[in-house]
Design a protein around this motif. Structure first.
Motif, PDB file in Angstrom:
ATOM      1  N   GLU A   1      42.761 -16.856  38.190  1.00  0.00           N
ATOM      2  CA  GLU A   1      43.876 -17.704  37.729  1.00  0.00           C
ATOM      3  C   GLU A   1      45.130 -16.909  37.402  1.00  0.00           C
ATOM      4  O   GLU A   1      46.255 -17.387  37.583  1.00  0.00           O
ATOM      5  CB  GLU A   1      43.437 -18.520  36.506  1.00  0.00           C
ATOM      6  CG  GLU A   1      42.479 -19.644  36.847  1.00  0.00           C
ATOM      7  CD  GLU A   1      42.201 -20.531  35.653  1.00  0.00           C
ATOM      8  OE1 GLU A   1      42.935 -20.421  34.647  1.00  0.00           O
ATOM      9  OE2 GLU A   1      41.251 -21.327  35.710  1.00  0.00           O
ATOM     10  N   ASP A   2      44.963 -15.686  36.916  1.00  0.00           N
ATOM     11  CA  ASP A   2      46.128 -14.893  36.504  1.00  0.00           C
ATOM     12  C   ASP A   2      46.650 -14.000  37.632  1.00  0.00           C
ATOM     13  O   ASP A   2      47.575 -13.226  37.442  1.00  0.00           O
ATOM     14  CB  ASP A   2      45.789 -14.050  35.278  1.00  0.00           C
ATOM     15  CG  ASP A   2      44.593 -13.118  35.507  1.00  0.00           C
ATOM     16  OD1 ASP A   2      43.893 -13.314  36.520  1.00  0.00           O
ATOM     17  OD2 ASP A   2      44.384 -12.211  34.690  1.00  0.00           O
ATOM     18  N   GLU A   3      46.063 -14.122  38.818  1.00  0.00           N
ATOM     19  CA  GLU A   3      46.509 -13.322  39.968  1.00  0.00           C
ATOM     20  C   GLU A   3      47.485 -14.122  40.825  1.00  0.00           C
ATOM     21  O   GLU A   3      47.357 -15.336  40.965  1.00  0.00           O
ATOM     22  CB  GLU A   3      45.318 -12.903  40.828  1.00  0.00           C
ATOM     23  CG  GLU A   3      44.529 -11.729  40.293  1.00  0.00           C
ATOM     24  CD  GLU A   3      43.493 -11.261  41.302  1.00  0.00           C
ATOM     25  OE1 GLU A   3      43.829 -10.408  42.150  1.00  0.00           O
ATOM     26  OE2 GLU A   3      42.360 -11.764  41.256  1.00  0.00           O
ATOM     27  N   GLU A   4      48.434 -13.409  41.405  1.00  0.00           N
ATOM     28  CA  GLU A   4      49.410 -14.050  42.281  1.00  0.00           C
ATOM     29  C   GLU A   4      49.369 -13.375  43.646  1.00  0.00           C
ATOM     30  O   GLU A   4      49.380 -12.143  43.754  1.00  0.00           O
ATOM     31  CB  GLU A   4      50.813 -13.928  41.677  1.00  0.00           C
ATOM     32  CG  GLU A   4      51.859 -14.805  42.364  1.00  0.00           C
ATOM     33  CD  GLU A   4      51.650 -16.297  42.124  1.00  0.00           C
ATOM     34  OE1 GLU A   4      51.946 -17.082  43.046  1.00  0.00           O
ATOM     35  OE2 GLU A   4      51.190 -16.662  41.025  1.00  0.00           O
ATOM     36  N   LEU A   5      49.312 -14.174  44.692  1.00  0.00           N
ATOM     37  CA  LEU A   5      49.284 -13.646  46.055  1.00  0.00           C
ATOM     38  C   LEU A   5      50.600 -12.943  46.363  1.00  0.00           C
ATOM     39  O   LEU A   5      51.683 -13.488  46.125  1.00  0.00           O
ATOM     40  CB  LEU A   5      49.059 -14.796  47.045  1.00  0.00           C
ATOM     41  CG  LEU A   5      48.855 -14.432  48.512  1.00  0.00           C
ATOM     42  CD1 LEU A   5      47.520 -13.715  48.711  1.00  0.00           C
ATOM     43  CD2 LEU A   5      48.900 -15.690  49.382  1.00  0.00           C
TER      44      LEU A   5
END
Length: 256
Positions: A116-120
């Motif tokens: 959830e806290d990762e961004e592509l």
């Protein structure tokens, strides 16, 4: 390749949901990592039902047996959980999604796999998309089109292979991917699958087809004959040659 199978199917029985129509009748099959398996069989033998059961299609219900995927009970997982765990289904008849571009569709799918806290990373994503499209001989403008909207049969199948190239599944289920393809489109799809298999040696393929023609371009490690809801013979690529020469009639008695 690991010692334990990535997918182990034991005595699998399944039917159409809410109906007394039994299709799979004690099916057994094992796939190891990095292998290419092909299932061939006549209409109504249960090939596509198997692919849908593995993907979690709600229109089918398991009534017996077990499916172990990566050491876990696959049948207990929801379809989206199976997908995040690396199960990919290339549909026989891919659906159209007007108004959603291929680029945005794939970006959303890859983002859904992250925490959830990762961004592509968009730059990495764009590089990967362009590389995958080049591999499949697709014009970059293709990514701006709406998913399968107005696509030819060949374009739909090529788009499925592009999704596979981007998502890099552990287990790729290809349900009659050769259906409706002309020879040029067939060769491009096969080239894409072969390139993916070479670049991703742990990727496992289960190719479901009526005909040998796709297997002239994608060389399977194992070919299984499915009749009457079960596997009646397994072997190497020579099994496909035998089917091409003799048809399914010789195998139908084994399914009774």
């Amino acid at each position: 390749m690991s010692d334990s199978p990535i997918l182990s199917i034991r005595n699998l029985e399944a039917k159409v949901a809410d109906e007394d129509i039994h299709i799979l009748r004690g099916l057994n099959l094992e796939l190891n990592r990095g292998e290419i398996h092909a299932i061939m069989g006549p209409n109504g033998s249960g090939k596509s039902t198997l692919a849908k059961i593995l993907a979690g299609h709600p229109g089918y219900e398991t009534t017996g047996g077990e499916v172990v995927y990566k050491g876990e009970d696959l049948l207990e997982q929801e379809p989206d959980e199976r997908s995040r765990n690396g199960v990919f289904l290339a549909f026989q008849y891919p659906v159209e999604i007007p108004g959603v571009s291929i680029a945005n569709f794939l970006r959303t799918a890859l983002q859904a796999r992250l925490e959830e806290d990762e961004e592509l990373d968009l730059f990495d994503y764009q590089d990967q998309l362009l590389e995958s499209m080049e591999l499949l001989e697709m014009d970059p403008s293709f990514a701006e089109r709406s998913v399968n909207d107005g696509f030819s049969g060949g374009e739909k199948k090529r788009n499925e292979i592009l999704q596979m190239a981007m998502l890099k599944p552990s287990l790729a289920l290809m349900d009659e991917t050769d259906s409706g393809l002309d020879i040029d489109a067939l060769q491009i799809v096969a080239k894409g699958v072969n390139a993916l298999a070479k670049e991703n040696p742990d990727m496992t393929f289960l190719i479901i087809t009526h005909y040998q023609r796709l297997l002239r371009y994608i060389k399977p490690d194992f070919v299984h004959v499915m009749v009457g809801g079960r596997i009646v013979q397994s072997g190497g690529p020579e099994v496909a040659d035998q089917l091409e020469a003799q048809g399914y009639e010789n195998f139908k008695g084994a399914a009774v």
